[in-house]
Design an enzyme around this catalytic site. Sequence first.
Site, PDB file in Angstrom:
ATOM      1  N   HIS A  12       0.852  -1.196   0.000  1.00 55.33           N
ATOM      2  CA  HIS A  12       0.000   0.000   0.000  1.00 55.33           C
ATOM      3  C   HIS A  12       0.885   1.242   0.000  1.00 55.33           C
ATOM      4  CE1 HIS A  12       0.793  -0.804   4.255  1.00 55.33           C
ATOM      5  NE2 HIS A  12       0.628   0.488   4.458  1.00 55.33           N
ATOM      6  N   HIS A  40       6.018   2.064   3.850  1.00 52.02           N
ATOM      7  CA  HIS A  40       6.020   0.914   2.934  1.00 52.02           C
ATOM      8  C   HIS A  40       6.574   1.243   1.557  1.00 52.02           C
ATOM      9  CE1 HIS A  40       3.742  -1.960   5.519  1.00 52.02           C
ATOM     10  NE2 HIS A  40       3.515  -0.818   6.141  1.00 52.02           N
ATOM     11  N   HIS A  81      -7.419  -0.879   5.222  1.00 54.19           N
ATOM     12  CA  HIS A  81      -6.391  -0.218   6.030  1.00 54.19           C
ATOM     13  C   HIS A  81      -6.715   1.274   5.990  1.00 54.19           C
ATOM     14  CE1 HIS A  81      -2.580   0.416   7.909  1.00 54.19           C
ATOM     15  NE2 HIS A  81      -1.924   0.830   6.854  1.00 54.19           N
ATOM     16  N   ASP A  90      -0.056  -4.265   5.923  1.00 50.59           N
ATOM     17  CA  ASP A  90      -0.825  -3.674   7.026  1.00 50.59           C
ATOM     18  C   ASP A  90      -2.304  -3.888   6.719  1.00 50.59           C
ATOM     19  OD1 ASP A  90       1.480  -2.809   8.202  1.00 50.59           O
ATOM     20  OD2 ASP A  90       1.210  -0.693   7.697  1.00 50.59           O
ATOM     21  N   ASP A 142       0.661  -8.529  10.329  1.00 46.19           N
ATOM     22  CA  ASP A 142       0.795  -7.198  10.938  1.00 46.19           C
ATOM     23  C   ASP A 142       0.565  -7.227  12.455  1.00 46.19           C
ATOM     24  OD1 ASP A 142       0.562  -4.483  11.606  1.00 46.19           O
ATOM     25  OD2 ASP A 142      -1.264  -4.151  10.433  1.00 46.19           O
ATOM     26  N   HIS A 148     -11.203   9.158  15.269  1.00 48.87           N
ATOM     27  CA  HIS A 148     -10.234   8.368  14.519  1.00 48.87           C
ATOM     28  C   HIS A 148     -10.306   6.920  14.965  1.00 48.87           C
ATOM     29  CE1 HIS A 148      -6.711   7.341  12.200  1.00 48.87           C
ATOM     30  NE2 HIS A 148      -6.236   6.701  13.230  1.00 48.87           N
ATOM     31  N   VAL A 149     -10.110   6.019  14.035  1.00 48.29           N
ATOM     32  CA  VAL A 149      -9.918   4.612  14.406  1.00 48.29           C
ATOM     33  C   VAL A 149      -8.630   4.147  13.742  1.00 48.29           C
ATOM     34  CG1 VAL A 149     -12.334   4.031  14.752  1.00 48.29           C
ATOM     35  CG2 VAL A 149     -11.341   3.834  12.469  1.00 48.29           C
ATOM     36  N   SER A 150      -8.011   3.191  14.365  1.00 46.87           N
ATOM     37  CA  SER A 150      -6.740   2.691  13.851  1.00 46.87           C
ATOM     38  C   SER A 150      -6.939   1.918  12.557  1.00 46.87           C
ATOM     39  CB  SER A 150      -6.096   1.790  14.892  1.00 46.87           C
ATOM     40  OG  SER A 150      -4.953   1.155  14.353  1.00 46.87           O
ATOM     41  N   HIS A 178      -5.040  -0.658  11.881  1.00 51.22           N
ATOM     42  CA  HIS A 178      -4.408  -1.962  12.108  1.00 51.22           C
ATOM     43  C   HIS A 178      -5.321  -2.868  12.928  1.00 51.22           C
ATOM     44  CE1 HIS A 178      -0.483  -0.575  10.620  1.00 51.22           C
ATOM     45  NE2 HIS A 178      -0.817   0.589  11.164  1.00 51.22           N
ATOM     46  N   ASP A 223      20.128  12.524   5.548  1.00 50.36           N
ATOM     47  CA  ASP A 223      20.220  13.854   6.145  1.00 50.36           C
ATOM     48  C   ASP A 223      20.485  14.815   5.000  1.00 50.36           C
ATOM     49  OD1 ASP A 223      20.643  16.135   7.549  1.00 50.36           O
ATOM     50  OD2 ASP A 223      22.264  15.362   8.806  1.00 50.36           O
TER      51      ASP A 223
END
Lengths: 561, 561
Positions: free
Chosen positions: A84, A89, A151, A173, A205, A373-375, A377, A452
Site C-alpha cells: 500500500h 512501505h 487499512h 498492514d 501485521d 479516529h480509528v486505527s 491496524h 540527512d
Amino acid sequence: MSHPHPELGPPPAMAEGALRIVALGGLGEIGRNMAVFEYDGRLLIVDCGVLFPEPDQPGIDLILPDFEYIRNRLDDIEAVVLTHGHEDHIGAVPYLLRERRNIPLVGSKLTLALIEAKLTEHRIQPTKLEVVEGERHRFGPFECEFFAVNHSIPDALAVAIRTPAGIVLHTGDFRMDQLPSDGRLTDLGGFARLGAEGVDLLMSDSTNAEVPGFVTSEREIAPVIDEVIRTAEKRVIVASFASHVHRVQQVMDAADHHGRKVALVGRSMVRNMGIARDLGYLRVPPGLIIDPKDLEAYPPEGLVLICTGSQGEPMAALSRMANRDHPIRVAEGDTVLLASSLVPGNETSVNNVINGLVRWGARVVHKGNAKVHVSGHAAAGELLYLLNVTRPSNFMPVHGEWRHMRAHAKLAALTGVPEDHIVIAEDGVVVDLFDGRAKVVGAVPAGYVYVDGTSVGDVTDFALKDRRILGEEGFISVVIVVDSATGKLAGGPEIHARGSGIDPSMFDAILPEVERALQDNAADGVVDVQQVRRVVRRTVGRWVSDTYRRRPMIIPVVIEV
Amino acid sequence: MSHPHPELGPPPAMAEGALRIVALGGLGEIGRNMAVFEYDGRLLIVDCGVLFPEPDQPGIDLILPDFEYIRNRLDDIEAVVLTHGHEDHIGAVPYLLRERRNIPLVGSKLTLALIEAKLTEHRIQPTKLEVVEGERHRFGPFECEFFAVNHSIPDALAVAIRTPAGIVLHTGDFRMDQLPSDGRLTDLGGFARLGAEGVDLLMSDSTNAEVPGFVTSEREIAPVIDEVIRTAEKRVIVASFASHVHRVQQVMDAADHHGRKVALVGRSMVRNMGIARDLGYLRVPPGLIIDPKDLEAYPPEGLVLICTGSQGEPMAALSRMANRDHPIRVAEGDTVLLASSLVPGNETSVNNVINGLVRWGARVVHKGNAKVHVSGHAAAGELLYLLNVTRPSNFMPVHGEWRHMRAHAKLAALTGVPEDHIVIAEDGVVVDLFDGRAKVVGAVPAGYVYVDGTSVGDVTDFALKDRRILGEEGFISVVIVVDSATGKLAGGPEIHARGSGIDPSMFDAILPEVERALQDNAADGVVDVQQVRRVVRRTVGRWVSDTYRRRPMIIPVVIEV
C-alpha cells in the site's frame, strides 16, 4: 517460540528447495518495512519503506533499510511488491531505484500512482509499474496472489507467495472493517481458501496485537465528524494524514452536508487528494473545493480547511497556526479537529500544538476526547480471526516492536500454532522455510541508514553520538599554533566555546593552567601534537567537570604555520 | 473569561487593601509550581517546585521559577507554604534558600521531612521548619488555614489564605478519593464551611480537568497488584515513584501476603521509604525487607524488587535492566510492573524500556494493560464537587497547561461562576484581588531559569539555541592564523568538523575557495578580522547548503600569533 540471540552468525548456504526470508526493516520497530524473499537464487521484495527518526537521532530526516544485503544482487530482484501507499512501505523505493533503475514495481492502482508521484519528485522515471488486483502473477520463481485488505489508505493488498517451498501469506498492514466506507472488505474468503490449501507461513501485521478486541468501524467516525462540523461556531480546521482518503472523504461529505466549502492546505494533501480523485477513490461534490487564497471571500462559519500536521510536525501548517506563524490565524470560536492517530513519539509535539491552539481560543477535538479516529491496524480479535481462518503451520509476527511481536506470538499460540513453529525475528534475522518448518538460521547486517539533507549514509551512528554530546553539552575548542619549521609553540592557546553555557570570561581561569601544561609537555620546545591534544583535553575537561559538573566536547585544534 | 495578552505591561502600584497574586510557575505548564501572594508589602509563597526539561531543552537538568520578581524583596517573605512533598512543589526550595537562608518553611510533617532530606543533600541547614496540620497559623498579615487533601503522596494540604482582601483557597494538588488507603479524606467539610463563610477566590488544580468523571479509588489498585504478584512465575520488579508511599505500601502488603521478600533498589527509594517508615506513614512487616546485595540467597519466585525508573529515566535501574546494563538481569518468567502514571513527554523512553524488557522475555504490566495506577489529580467530576461546595466569587485555574486551565475554566462557568470572574493567567501574570474582584493588572518576567550541572542560570535560551543547532547539524570550524605584527595571513585555513556527517576529505573541495575568498578580502595583505569571519561563514555555509542541503554551525576562528 524461538527468537534470535545476539550470537547469531552469518546464515549457511541455502538448502535446495528452501525459501529464505530476511526482513531489512519493520521487525522490532514501526516503520521501514521491507522483506526480502529468496528462492533458487532469485529475490522478491515486499515493501520498501522509511522509518521516521526519534529524538536520539537528531537532525536526521529519514531512516532507510540497509540495502547492503542485496547490493551485490540487485539484478536478482524479480520485483518489489508494494502492499500500500504509506511512507513506511514505499518511502525508500526512490533510494532503491537509485541503485538499479529498472526494478519492476508491483502494486494496486492507487499505490503505484502514489509511488509514481514520489519518484517524480526524486526525478526518477520508473521503468516498469505493474498494476495488480486480486489475481495471480508470476515473478520468476515466485507466484504471487493478491488479496484485498482494508487499512487507513484505500487499495491495500496482502500477498501470498507460492514457491515449491510452500505458501507464505504476508498480510501487509491490514484490519478487518466489516462495514468499510468504500465497501472493499478484507478478503477473508480468499484467506480461508488459502488456509484450506495450506498456509506454510503466515507473516501478519502486529501493530495492534496488544489491543484487545476489535477496531471500531470507520463508518462510526462519520457521524462524529458530521456533528463536530454541524456544531462548529466558526471555521473548522481538520488535520489528518495526507494519505487518509477515507477520512478526507468523510470530512468533505460532512462539509457538503452543512453547506461549507472546503480548502485543502499543504502540498502533500493537495497532491494526494488530486491523485485519489483522478483515480476515482475520492468523490468530490462539484463546487465544494475552493482555493485557500480565496478564504477571505467566505464567512468563517462557511469553511472547512483540511491540512496536514496532525502529528505536530514543526513545519506543517497546523504547528505554524498554533505558533501564530501562519497566514491562517486561529481565533476564538474556531474548531480544530485532529482526525488522526497519535503516532508514538509525537506526543510532546502534538500536546504543544493543542496547547497553542487552545491558548488562542480554539476548541480542539481529538481522539482523546471524541471518536474521531480509528486505527488502520487489526486488533487482537481480528488477528485471531485471521489466524483461525488461515491455520498456518508456521507463524512469524511482522510490523511491530518487540512488545507487539511478542503479543502477536501469544495470540498465534492460543489458536494452536505450536510454540516451536512460531518465529520472532528482528531485522536482519534470516529465516529459512524448508521442509515445512520456518527456522532462524543466522543474521545479516540490517542497521540504520540515515538520510540527512541530500546525503544517504554519510551520517553514521558515530556522527550521531557527536551530535548528542554537542546538543546536550556544547563544545569547547582550544586552538594552538605550532611553528612547523621548529616544532615550537607559536601562538595560542585560544579558547572558544558554543552551547556550553560557560561565560567566555571564565576561561581566563583555565588558560594559565593550559599554558603551563603545554610548556611542561614541550620542555625542549618541541611539540608532540598527539600529546598536546591529550593534555589539552584532560586539563580543560577536568576543569569543566570540577567547576561545573558538565562534560562538553573538548576539541584541541593544533595548527601549523 | 479574561486571559492575558502579550501586550500586558508592568503592573500598577497596588491599591490599599488589595491582595496581589503572581504565579512564577505552574500556570501554562505542569511543574515548577510557585505562587507569590502579596498583602500590605509582605509576601507569602505557596510551593516552590521544579519543572523537568523537554527534548528542546537539551542537557538541562532542571528548570526553576525565575526569582527575579522577589529577589529584592527576600526579606519581605513571611513564609513558604509547601502543600506536599513532590519535586514540582518543593524542588526549587534549596535554590530559594541559597538567596535567603532563614525563610520559614511551612508544611505537613512528611513534606517537611522530605524537604529537610533534600536540603541536607544540598548542604543547607534550614533555619525554621514549621509543621502544620488542619489548623490556623498567622504569617504576618496572612492567616493561613490548612486542610487535608489526598494526592499521590501522603500528608498533602490545601491552604486558605485570609487577608482583609478576602479569602483565597489554594488547593495544591489534590483528588477526592472517598476510600483512601490511609483513611485521610480530602476535607470536603472544611471546604464547605469555608464556602459558607465566602471564598473570594478559588485557585484549584487543573491537571485532570479534561478527564471526565472521577478517578478510581486507590483502593481498587490493591487487588490488581496482589493478583500480579500472586500469579508471577519468577521475580516481580515494581517500578514506581520514590514518593508514592501508598503504592509502595500496597506492593509490600501483597508481597508479604504471598510470602515474598522485598528489596528496595535505588537511593531515592531507600531514602524516602526510610523517612516514611520512621514517621509512621509506611507499615513494614518485620523481616520483609532484604538487602539487594542478598538477592541471590532467595529463589526468584520469593522476591519482589521495588525500584524507580517508571518514567524511562535513562540512568534509573529499570532502564539499565532493559538495556542489560544492570546487575539484575531480567529474564524469561520475570514480571515487571510499572505502577505509576506515564508523565507526558516520557512516552518514547517508557516505550523503549518496555520493549527492552519484553525482548528479554519479561511480562510487563502497566497502566495500559491493567489497572495498576490511578492518577493523584481530581478529574472533572471531583473538580465540580469542589466548585459547588466552595461557590467561589472568583476562580483561577492553576497547575496545568493551557488545555487544562481552559477546561477547568469551563467547569467553573458551568457551576455558575460568572465568566468575567474567571481569570486564566499564565506564569508572570499579575492578578489583584480587590473589592471582591480578581483581575489581571499586568505581568512580570517569569522565564525559565535552567540548572545545568552546578550552575543556575548560566545556560540561557541563547546557549540552548546553539545546542539545538549543534545537536541537529554539528559544526564546521575554520581556523585562520594571522600575524599580529603585519596583519597578514600566516596560516590556515584549516577545517575541522564534528557531527556534520561530512567526510573530512570533502573539505578539500572547499579549501581553495576559502583561500581565494580570504585573499580577495586581504588584497593588501592586511586582514580585517570581522570581514574574514563573514567571508568564511558565507563561503563555507553556502557550499554545505548547496552540496548537502544542511546547515551546520560555521565557526570561523581567527588566531593571532
